[in-house]
Design an enzyme around this catalytic site. Structure first.
Site, PDB file in Angstrom:
ATOM      1  CG  ASP A  11      -1.845   1.172   1.277  1.00 14.08           C
ATOM      2  OD1 ASP A  11      -2.235   1.662   0.200  1.00 14.08           O
ATOM      3  OD2 ASP A  11      -2.187   1.609   2.389  1.00 14.08           O
ATOM      4  CD  GLU A  71      -5.189   0.751  -2.377  1.00 12.11           C
ATOM      5  OE1 GLU A  71      -6.132   0.050  -1.985  1.00 12.11           O
ATOM      6  OE2 GLU A  71      -4.702   1.687  -1.718  1.00 12.11           O
ATOM      7  CG  ASP A 143      -0.448   3.227   6.162  1.00 10.57           C
ATOM      8  OD1 ASP A 143      -1.075   3.712   5.198  1.00 10.57           O
ATOM      9  OD2 ASP A 143      -0.105   3.887   7.150  1.00 10.57           O
TER      10      ASP A 143
END
EC number: 3.1.21.10
Length: 170
Positions: A11, A71, A143
């Site tokens: 992420d 992502e 996160d």
């Protein structure tokens, strides 16, 4: 006979980049580790990107994943923040690619849909589902949790991705 596949989900973020490592065997998921790589906000951008690079490289080297998933960036009203996030995302894709890993990309709503069943949900829903899917999962903060969700999304989609690539190639 199936082999265990180790997946790292990433992420990306300039302040904190979350990472999560899982093992998959068929439909089973096993938590391996998760955490964040941070950069020093008092440093210049290039130095912060180096910190993210070196931290992620240590994680990839230490856990030896077979595949990676990152992502995708969403565009917001703050163009400067979006560009900086894009640079952090470039690091998040570069590190596993340089290690020879295939790197998949997933939109945030695809990640949520894979984990909680709908494309729009709250962070708490993701945390709850992570604990249901992997009871031994440990994560500190959003996160790391998001990175685990990205890894799970890839675990669910990797077979379809391979079939799609084979169809396009042949």
């Amino acid at each position: 006979m199936q082999n265990t596949i180790r997946i790292i989900g990433i992420d990306p973020g300039l302040r904190r980049t979350g990472w999560g490592v899982i093992d998959t065997l068929g439909n089973s998921l096993r938590f391996v580790a998760s955490g964040t790589v941070t950069s020093d906000g008092d440093m210049d951008l290039a130095s912060r990107l180096c910190q993210l690079h070196d931290g992620l490289a240590d994680i990839v080297h230490g856990y030896k994943p077979d595949e990676a998933a990152v992502e995708q960036t969403f565009v917001n009203k703050d163009a400067v923040a979006t560009l900086k996030l894009g640079q952090a995302r470039g690091i998040a894709m570069l590190v596993p690619a340089r290690a020879g890993l295939p790197v998949a990309e997933y939109a945030p709503n695809a990640v949520k849909k894979a984990v909680i069943g709908v494309g729009h949900g709250e962070k708490q829903q993701i945390h709850m589902m992570l604990k249901i899917l992997m009871p031994k999962a440990e994560f500190k903060g959003n996160d790391a949790a998001d990175a685990l969700a990205i890894a799970i999304c890839h675990a669910h989609n990797r077979g379809a991705n391979r079939l799609r690539q084979a169809a396009l190639a042949g």
